[in-house]
Design a protein around this motif. Structure first.
Motif, short mmCIF file in Angstrom:
data_model
loop_
_atom_site.label_atom_id
_atom_site.label_comp_id
_atom_site.label_asym_id
_atom_site.label_seq_id
_atom_site.Cartn_x
_atom_site.Cartn_y
_atom_site.Cartn_z
N PRO A 14 -7.74 56.78 54.62
CA PRO A 14 -7.43 56.89 53.19
C PRO A 14 -8.69 57.16 52.37
O PRO A 14 -9.73 56.54 52.60
N VAL A 16 -9.36 56.61 48.95
CA VAL A 16 -8.77 55.96 47.78
C VAL A 16 -9.72 54.92 47.21
O VAL A 16 -10.62 54.44 47.89
N ASP A 18 -7.92 52.75 44.78
CA ASP A 18 -6.94 51.89 44.12
C ASP A 18 -6.76 50.55 44.83
O ASP A 18 -6.37 49.57 44.21
N PRO A 21 -8.76 50.49 51.72
CA PRO A 21 -8.14 51.46 52.63
C PRO A 21 -7.35 50.82 53.78
O PRO A 21 -6.35 51.38 54.23
N TRP A 24 -3.61 50.58 53.31
CA TRP A 24 -2.84 51.79 53.60
C TRP A 24 -2.69 51.96 55.11
O TRP A 24 -1.62 52.33 55.60
N GLU A 27 0.01 49.72 56.44
CA GLU A 27 1.35 50.27 56.17
C GLU A 27 1.69 51.36 57.18
O GLU A 27 2.83 51.45 57.64
N LEU A 66 3.02 57.50 53.36
CA LEU A 66 1.83 57.45 52.50
C LEU A 66 2.04 58.28 51.24
O LEU A 66 1.67 57.86 50.14
N TYR A 67 2.65 59.43 51.40
CA TYR A 67 2.93 60.29 50.25
C TYR A 67 3.89 59.60 49.27
O TYR A 67 3.63 59.52 48.08
N LYS A 69 4.60 56.47 48.90
CA LYS A 69 4.06 55.23 48.32
C LYS A 69 2.91 55.49 47.37
O LYS A 69 2.38 54.55 46.77
N CYS A 71 -0.20 57.07 47.98
CA CYS A 71 -1.59 57.16 48.44
C CYS A 71 -2.17 58.47 47.89
O CYS A 71 -1.60 59.54 48.08
N GLU A 73 -4.92 60.24 48.53
CA GLU A 73 -5.46 61.23 49.45
C GLU A 73 -5.79 60.54 50.77
O GLU A 73 -6.22 59.38 50.79
N TRP A 74 -5.58 61.25 51.86
CA TRP A 74 -5.92 60.69 53.17
C TRP A 74 -6.13 61.83 54.17
O TRP A 74 -5.68 62.94 53.96
#
Length: 98
Positions: A14, A16, A18, A21, A24, A27, A66-67, A69, A71, A73-74
């Motif tokens: 990830p 990110v 926010d 990582p 994510w 998950e 991931l999209y 939820k 996220c 960018e990953w």
């Protein structure tokens, strides 16, 4: 594609700020666990084993999760090993080290 067993590894990276990582990644691993596919979580990636369509579906499900939820960018680093004329299993490749 054929119906033989393949191996794949997936590493989610990830990009990110926010949240941590690893949240994510956790998950993503939960999606794999819920799939029913054979898997092994490692410190850098998770190895998947199953029929080609099953493995590819799980990889797609992880990215879709991931999209959906949010996220931002990953990177999905993938390795896939396919044998044209039969199964390829993780235990076959590592049994000499057991």
């Amino acid at each position: 594609m054929h119906d033989f067993i393949i191996n794949a590894s997936i590493q989610i990276v990830p990009i990110v700020q926010d949240r941590h990582p690893y949240e994510w990644v956790d998950e993503a691993i939960a999606i794999i666990q819920q799939s029913g596919i054979i898997y092994e979580v490692g410190p850098f990636s998770t190895v998947l084993e199953g029929r080609y369509d099953e493995v590819m579906r799980v990889i797609g499900d992880v990215n879709e999760h991931l999209y959906r939820k949010g996220c931002a960018e990953w990177i999905s680093n993938l390795q896939i090993q396919i044998r044209s004329e039969g199964d390829i299993t993780g235990s076959e490749k590592t049994k000499k080290f057991s």
